[in-house]
Write a protein that holds these residues in place. Structure first.
Motif, PDB file in Angstrom:
ATOM      1  N   LEU A  68      56.401  29.718  18.529  1.00  0.00           N
ATOM      2  CA  LEU A  68      57.669  30.140  19.316  1.00  0.00           C
ATOM      3  C   LEU A  68      58.682  30.232  18.097  1.00  0.00           C
ATOM      4  N   GLY A  70      57.900  31.102  15.242  1.00  0.00           N
ATOM      5  CA  GLY A  70      57.376  30.343  14.123  1.00  0.00           C
ATOM      6  C   GLY A  70      57.172  29.193  13.883  1.00  0.00           C
ATOM      7  N   GLU A  71      57.392  28.206  15.111  1.00  0.00           N
ATOM      8  CA  GLU A  71      57.390  26.950  14.996  1.00  0.00           C
ATOM      9  C   GLU A  71      56.417  26.428  16.183  1.00  0.00           C
ATOM     10  N   GLY A  72      55.351  25.687  15.778  1.00  0.00           N
ATOM     11  CA  GLY A  72      54.267  25.338  16.965  1.00  0.00           C
ATOM     12  C   GLY A  72      53.085  24.880  16.091  1.00  0.00           C
TER      13      GLY A  72
END
Lengths: 150, 449
Positions: A68, A70-72
């Motif tokens: 989300l 780019g983080e996850g």
């Protein structure tokens, strides 16, 4: 190291410099906090549905497959711009029906394809999640991602 | 073992190694699901396995830090630990919390902030355990000799515990949630943990090389100064695309570029100390792990971090397999290898033996390091292709992933090597053999002396 840099000088530089950078960082954080609330996420109200959707997102730990903004977990597609990709960013109803259709068709069971588990969500949950994803999508993320593929 | 209370570290190390085993097996399982996606998909979905993989890692690294503190603080402070009972109580709380967390994950009870999925009661347990630890170790340090090593170690541990408070702060606004989340995640691994790492490394090098304490401690302060000067504002490299102001792109790019420096200094420090020290310490395996840790940390955290930290690059590479490649090598080099160096150094003393199983231990170093390096390379290739196809050309995520399968297969092979290495390491720590696999040569004086 030169003799001019003694242990106690090195220690004083460490403590003094660190305090300086902490102070600068805290000031920038305060400014960033205000910027988020007033500018970058202000395009859509942070209402009860969005907050409920965020809790649905968290309770099912979607972040440990998807990313989300780019983080996850990079195991499944980016969802920060999914409502744009699906063409439902401007319509709460379309977003709801699209998401409901998707979630209720999982798992696909296709051999050799990554499987999304079946989550038993109520319509209220799905509507919240759809609103949460629309809310995330309207955030000003400095133009990221580069294209609709996410 | 000079002080009886150092024995506490033994139990922390055992607990840490058990979780280390769980962590790498979880990783192997996750790696296999990349190769064969239908595997276990009904029983144990990928997200749960990944939670176990990452959480087990974080907890065992912390247990290792606690072990290192309980082992080195008595020697540095020249005091017994203030209370061994509290130290054991702390360990019990942490183990109950860990088992509770894993158990809840398996039945589907978890939070949804990455790495902070622990149920609230576990988070409180961690807080209580951290407070017990800080009280216990601070009392020990304050009543004894103060050194730069204990100063920095304690500062790092106090600050990281303080930052844990942000694990409880979860704003409804996603962008704010992400910003404060990084206060735990980034300011742990790229700031406060570096203080802990540098202090432990300084202790190991002091003991292994016999270099003068004044020299070691001056290096230590310079290293931690560069770590915090770069790392605090370097947090900005996580703030590019999550809804924060644009100025973070410049602040983050510039300061996170400087984050390479502390890792370069730690590597230089390790090699210079060994060069200057000329001590023939019998525990060669501990020396290998110490040098290896600082070297791999430089490449994993420093070089691979810089690879995608500039905002112009990160715009395209953010959240691809490039990140995964960097994450694996950085954690392995900086924190896994350093903890294994401590275990290798401390275990023979805690069991009151000569260093044993060094050949097996060193073999495990090369297996794990080789495996992690190979994994990093294949994920970097996968990430490069992914970045191009998905972020430049605009192909859809799943189509791109399908074309990366060969890399995931190779990653699984690399992961298998790491698991074998990890099991070999645990075996070499726990099972005492009568003699080395390869007999050592006689100790030679330095030629020319």
């Amino acid at each position: 190291m030169a003799e001019i840099l003694t242990k106690s000088r090195a220690r004083n530089i460490f403590y003094g410099g660190s305090i300086f950078f902490v102070v600068v960082f805290v000031m920038m954080t305060v400014h960033s906090h205000r910027y988020v609330v007033r500018t970058s996420t202000a395009g859509m109200p942070l209402n009860e549905e969005v907050v409920h959707g965020k809790h649905v997102w968290e309770k099912n730990s979607c972040i440990n497959c998807h990313s989300l903004h780019g983080e996850g977990a990079y195991f499944a597609p980016e969802l920060g711009n999914v409502t744009t990709r699906w063409g439902v960013q401007d319509s709460p109803d379309d977003a709801f029906w699209m998401l409901k259709g998707w979630i209720e068709s999982q798992p696909s069971g296709i051999e050799g394809r990554r499987q999304m588990p079946r989550y038993e969500l109520t319509d209220e949950d799905i509507r919240g999640l759809a609103e949460f994803l629309r809310w995330a999508d309207q955030t000003d993320t400095q133009g990221w991602p580069p294209n609709d593929a996410g | 073992m000079k002080y009886q209370s150092q024995k506490v570290a033994y139990w922390y190390i055992l607990a840490a190694m058990a979780l280390f085993g769980i962590q790498v097996l979880g990783g192997l399982l996750a790696g296999w699901i990349y190769v064969s996606p239908n595997f276990l998909s009904d029983l144990l979905p990928f997200n749960v396995i990944r939670m176990i993989h990452t959480n087990a890692l974080i907890v065992w690294l912390l247990l290792g830090f606690f072990a290192a503190a309980y082992f080195l603080v008595p020697e540095e402070s020249e005091r017994e630990i203030w209370s061994t009972k509290l130290a054991y109580l702390q360990l019990i709380i942490l183990l109950v919390g860990t088992l509770g967390a894993v158990g809840s994950y398996l039945v589907g009870i978890h939070g949804g902030r990455e790495f902070l999925e622990q149920p609230l009661w576990v988070k409180f347990g961690i807080l209580v355990a951290a407070l017990i630890f800080l009280f216990n170790i601070s009392m020990t340090v304050l009543s004894g000799r103060r050194t730069a090593i204990t100063n920095v170690l304690l500062l790092g541990l106090w600050l990281l515990s303080l930052l844990w408070v942000f694990a409880f702060i979860n704003p409804d606004n996603l962008s704010l949630d992400k910003m404060y989340w990084w206060f735990v995640v980034h300011l742990w691994v790229e700031a406060t943990w570096e203080l802990v790492m540098a202090a432990i490394l300084a202790f190991l090098l002091l003991k292994l090389t016999g270099v003068d304490r004044e020299v070691v401690e001056k290096w230590l302060y310079v290293i931690v100064a560069t770590a915090l000067f770069s790392g605090i504002l370097g947090t900005g490299h996580h703030f590019y695309w999550i809804g924060l102001p644009g100025y973070w792109q410049w602040v983050g790019s510039i300061f996170s570029t400087f984050e390479v420096i502390p890792f370069f200094l730690m590597m230089s420090f390790a090699f210079v100390m060994v060069w200057k020290g000329r001590k023939n310490h019998p525990n060669k395996a501990a020396l290998l792990w110490s040098l290896g840790s600082s070297t791999v940390a430089f490449f994993g955290a420093g070089v691979w971090g810089f690879l995608h930290t500039l905002h112009g690059v990160n715009f395209y590479s953010h959240g691809t397999q490039i990140t995964a490649a960097h994450g694996h090598l950085a954690f392995y080099g900086a924190y896994v290898a350093l903890n294994l160096a401590v275990f290798t150094y401390a275990m023979p003393m805690l069991r009151q033996r000569e260093p044993y199983n060094q050949v097996l231990n060193m073999a495990s170093f090369w297996l794990m390091t080789g495996g992690m390096a190979f994994m990093t390379f294949v994920l970097t290739f996968a990430g490069t292709i992914q970045t191009h196809m998905q972020r430049v050309v605009g192909d859809y995520y799943m189509d791109v992933q399908d074309s990366l399968s060969i890399f995931y297969l190779m990653r699984f092979g690399a992961g298998a090597a790491v698991v074998i290495g990890a099991l070999l390491f645990i075996y070499s720590m726990l099972v005492v053999r009568r003699r080395e696999v390869i007999a050592p040569g006689p100790a030679n004086p330095v030629p020319g002396e």
